[in-house]
Design an enzyme around this catalytic site. Structure first.
Site, mmCIF file in Angstrom:
data_model
loop_
_atom_site.group_PDB
_atom_site.id
_atom_site.type_symbol
_atom_site.label_atom_id
_atom_site.label_comp_id
_atom_site.label_asym_id
_atom_site.label_seq_id
_atom_site.Cartn_x
_atom_site.Cartn_y
_atom_site.Cartn_z
ATOM 1 N N HIS A 1 20.940 -17.290 -8.133
ATOM 2 C CA HIS A 1 21.938 -15.899 -8.466
ATOM 3 C C HIS A 1 23.303 -16.160 -8.484
ATOM 4 C CE1 HIS A 1 18.437 -13.338 -6.860
ATOM 5 N NE2 HIS A 1 18.072 -13.627 -7.831
ATOM 6 N N ASN B 1 9.704 -15.175 8.473
ATOM 7 C CA ASN B 1 10.050 -13.887 8.345
ATOM 8 C C ASN B 1 9.913 -13.005 9.485
ATOM 9 O OD1 ASN B 1 10.907 -11.161 7.234
ATOM 10 N ND2 ASN B 1 10.978 -12.022 5.057
ATOM 11 N N GLN C 1 18.410 -17.884 -3.107
ATOM 12 C CA GLN C 1 18.738 -16.448 -3.969
ATOM 13 C C GLN C 1 20.205 -16.076 -3.511
ATOM 14 O OE1 GLN C 1 15.208 -13.391 -4.408
ATOM 15 N NE2 GLN C 1 14.992 -14.604 -2.569
ATOM 16 N N ASN C 2 20.728 -16.634 -2.235
ATOM 17 C CA ASN C 2 21.995 -16.204 -1.719
ATOM 18 C C ASN C 2 23.166 -16.831 -2.636
ATOM 19 O OD1 ASN C 2 20.444 -15.337 0.343
ATOM 20 N ND2 ASN C 2 20.772 -16.786 1.650
ATOM 21 N N CYS D 1 33.842 -18.710 -17.168
ATOM 22 C CA CYS D 1 34.201 -18.086 -18.417
ATOM 23 C C CYS D 1 33.575 -17.146 -19.024
ATOM 24 C CB CYS D 1 35.022 -19.170 -19.285
ATOM 25 S SG CYS D 1 35.716 -18.583 -20.908
ATOM 26 N N THR E 1 13.183 -14.016 2.672
ATOM 27 C CA THR E 1 13.275 -13.253 1.342
ATOM 28 C C THR E 1 12.069 -12.453 1.367
ATOM 29 O OG1 THR E 1 13.308 -13.468 -1.116
ATOM 30 C CG2 THR E 1 12.225 -15.361 0.261
ATOM 31 N N CYS F 1 33.275 -19.427 -22.898
ATOM 32 C CA CYS F 1 32.844 -20.746 -23.027
ATOM 33 C C CYS F 1 32.239 -21.153 -21.640
ATOM 34 C CB CYS F 1 33.864 -21.884 -23.213
ATOM 35 S SG CYS F 1 34.937 -22.297 -21.766
ATOM 36 N N ARG G 1 34.267 -8.853 -1.033
ATOM 37 C CA ARG G 1 33.028 -9.433 -0.519
ATOM 38 C C ARG G 1 33.035 -10.763 -0.060
ATOM 39 N NH1 ARG G 1 27.700 -8.522 -4.278
ATOM 40 N NH2 ARG G 1 26.771 -9.631 -2.529
HETATM 41 P P1 NAD Z 1 15.975 -8.924 1.062
HETATM 42 O O1 NAD Z 1 17.252 -8.185 1.602
HETATM 43 O O2 NAD Z 1 15.248 -8.305 -0.085
HETATM 44 O O3 NAD Z 1 15.349 -9.513 2.321
HETATM 45 C C1 NAD Z 1 15.471 -10.109 3.261
HETATM 46 C C2 NAD Z 1 14.400 -10.471 3.854
HETATM 47 O O4 NAD Z 1 14.731 -11.223 5.120
HETATM 48 C C3 NAD Z 1 13.628 -9.324 4.466
HETATM 49 O O5 NAD Z 1 11.989 -9.700 4.111
HETATM 50 C C4 NAD Z 1 13.649 -9.380 6.091
HETATM 51 O O6 NAD Z 1 12.653 -9.019 6.703
HETATM 52 C C5 NAD Z 1 14.014 -10.816 6.254
HETATM 53 N N1 NAD Z 1 15.118 -11.085 7.406
HETATM 54 C C6 NAD Z 1 16.012 -10.344 7.958
HETATM 55 N N2 NAD Z 1 16.500 -11.119 8.957
HETATM 56 C C7 NAD Z 1 15.916 -12.197 9.011
HETATM 57 C C8 NAD Z 1 16.089 -13.470 9.941
HETATM 58 N N3 NAD Z 1 17.124 -13.154 10.881
HETATM 59 N N4 NAD Z 1 15.265 -14.301 9.790
HETATM 60 C C9 NAD Z 1 14.297 -14.448 9.021
HETATM 61 N N5 NAD Z 1 14.068 -13.351 8.057
HETATM 62 C C10 NAD Z 1 14.780 -12.273 8.142
HETATM 63 O O7 NAD Z 1 16.668 -10.320 0.183
HETATM 64 P P2 NAD Z 1 16.394 -11.258 -0.748
HETATM 65 O O8 NAD Z 1 14.895 -11.461 -0.805
HETATM 66 O O9 NAD Z 1 17.063 -12.427 -0.575
HETATM 67 O O10 NAD Z 1 16.831 -10.375 -2.029
HETATM 68 C C11 NAD Z 1 17.897 -10.033 -2.138
HETATM 69 C C12 NAD Z 1 18.998 -9.977 -3.093
HETATM 70 O O11 NAD Z 1 20.140 -9.688 -2.437
HETATM 71 C C13 NAD Z 1 18.879 -11.316 -3.663
HETATM 72 O O12 NAD Z 1 19.093 -11.120 -5.047
HETATM 73 C C14 NAD Z 1 20.280 -12.027 -2.987
HETATM 74 O O13 NAD Z 1 20.812 -12.697 -4.018
HETATM 75 C C15 NAD Z 1 21.333 -10.861 -2.797
HETATM 76 N N6 NAD Z 1 21.598 -10.915 -1.544
HETATM 77 C C16 NAD Z 1 22.404 -12.029 -1.166
HETATM 78 C C17 NAD Z 1 22.909 -12.124 0.179
HETATM 79 C C18 NAD Z 1 23.711 -13.455 0.608
HETATM 80 O O14 NAD Z 1 24.286 -14.336 -0.409
HETATM 81 N N7 NAD Z 1 23.658 -13.865 1.866
HETATM 82 C C19 NAD Z 1 23.178 -11.166 0.786
HETATM 83 C C20 NAD Z 1 22.494 -9.768 0.481
HETATM 84 C C21 NAD Z 1 21.916 -9.864 -0.665
HETATM 85 ZN ZN ZN Z 2 36.573 -20.595 -21.533
#
Ligand code: NAD
Ligand code: ZN
Length: 269
Positions: free
Chosen positions: A127, A222, A109-110, A135, A197, A138, A76
């Site tokens: 997250h 969104n 959350q990313n 670790c 989100t 620790c 990933r």
């Molecule tokens: P989600 O997948 O639940 O929701 C994504 C939201 O983004 C949706 O509501 C969608 O309509 C909207 N969206 C899609 N494309 C868009 C754009 N171009 N502009 C604006 N809005 C747009 O995501 P979440 O709420 O972040 O929760 C998902 C979980 O998955 C989290 O825990 C996150 O940590 C993890 N995750 C992280 C990543 C990353 O780090 N990039 C990627 C996928 C999932």
């Molecule tokens: Zn350690």
């Protein structure tokens, strides 16, 4: 009556003119246009090597098969490593650096590190980060940019136990400090902008509500309606990389082109 997209953009701009403390909460949608895979969509449950995402990214798998967890996260991370921050990440970093607002906080959350890639600092990562190891014993953390990829699992420089990806996995508690920090920011912001989100899960879902209870204006960006839309003062239906540069543009340019056919629901509550 429903406002036009252009009216809502100017309303948000005028709200931001008076704002002192701004909280930005971002989710997977802000990175969609950078090409970060979501491992969602397509109808079926996301799988890798025939294993469901939830099973691979779990606390249980860390105990059962840590090398496999590393293989999955290395895979990933390499995909994310190919992705560039987009205009949404960039404009947020620029606004933070400009010190236009006396307080400008970024909570995400990313786990992809793209806010920092664009130059943002002090990002609260609810997250964790795909670019960091922690670790098992620790909890010391180390950047994966400093650890060769053949050192798996990485060994803790402090206590020599194994390290794991520093990401919150299924079945694990949220990081108390990050959540507390984000809640404090939500309590004192004037404006909370929620970007890309679905805002379904704790604590992300709770932060805009805390902000609202404390008197802040809630703006949602969104493409789709979410569980938060009914609580938002203004919902801008568009792509993060298009909308954020428009609302943070300091002056209205006569050449400003708005995306066509955009309709928004403006909900005053
Ligand atoms: P989600 O997948 O639940 O929701 C994504 C939201 O983004 C949706 O509501 C969608 O309509 C909207 N969206 C899609 N494309 C868009 C754009 N171009 N502009 C604006 N809005 C747009 O995501 P979440 O709420 O972040 O929760 C998902 C979980 O998955 C989290 O825990 C996150 O940590 C993890 N995750 C992280 C990543 C990353 O780090 N990039 C990627 C996928 C999932
Ligand atoms: Zn350690």
């Amino acid at each position: 009556m429903e406002n036009s997209y252009a009216e809502d953009i100017s309303q948000v701009k005028s709200i931001l003119t008076d704002a002192r403390s701004v909280l930005i909460l971002t989710g997977a949608g802000i990175s969609a246009e950078s090409g970060v895979p979501t491992f969602r969509g397509g109808g079926g449950a996301p799988v890798w090597r025939g294993m469901p995402f939830e099973q691979l990214s779990s606390a249980e798998m860390v105990e059962k098969d840590l090398p496999l967890v590393w293989e999955w996260f290395d895979y990933r991370r390499n995909l994310v490593g190919e992705c560039e921050p987009n205009a949404a990440h960039q404009v947020l970093a620029t606004v933070q650096q400009s010190e236009r607002f006396s307080d400008f906080s970024l909570v995400t959350q990313n786990i992809d590190g793209l806010h920092q890639g664009a130059g943002a600092s002090d990002v609260i990562e609810l997250h964790g980060s795909i670019w960091q190891a922690s670790c098992l014993s620790c909890k010391t953390t180390q950047s994966l940019r400093e650890i060769p990829e053949d050192e798996r699992p990485p060994i803790c420089p402090e206590c020599f136990d194994s390290m794991r990806p520093d990401v919150i996995l299924f079945g694990e508690a949220m990081p108390v400090q990050a959540v507390y920090g984000a809640q404090k920011k939500a309590e004192k912001c004037d404006v909370c902008i929620v970007v890309g989100t679905s805002a379904l899960v704790y604590p992300a879902a709770e932060l805009p509500l805390i902000a609202k209870q404390s008197g802040a204006t809630i703006i949602e960006i969104n493409q789709e309606e979410t569980g938060l839309s009914s609580q938002a003062n203004i919902s801008l239906r568009g792509k993060a990389a298009e909308v954020l540069p428009l609302i943070f543009a300091e002056n209205d340019s006569p050449n400003l082109r708005l995306p066509e056919n955009k309709k928004v629901g403006s909900l005053d509550s």
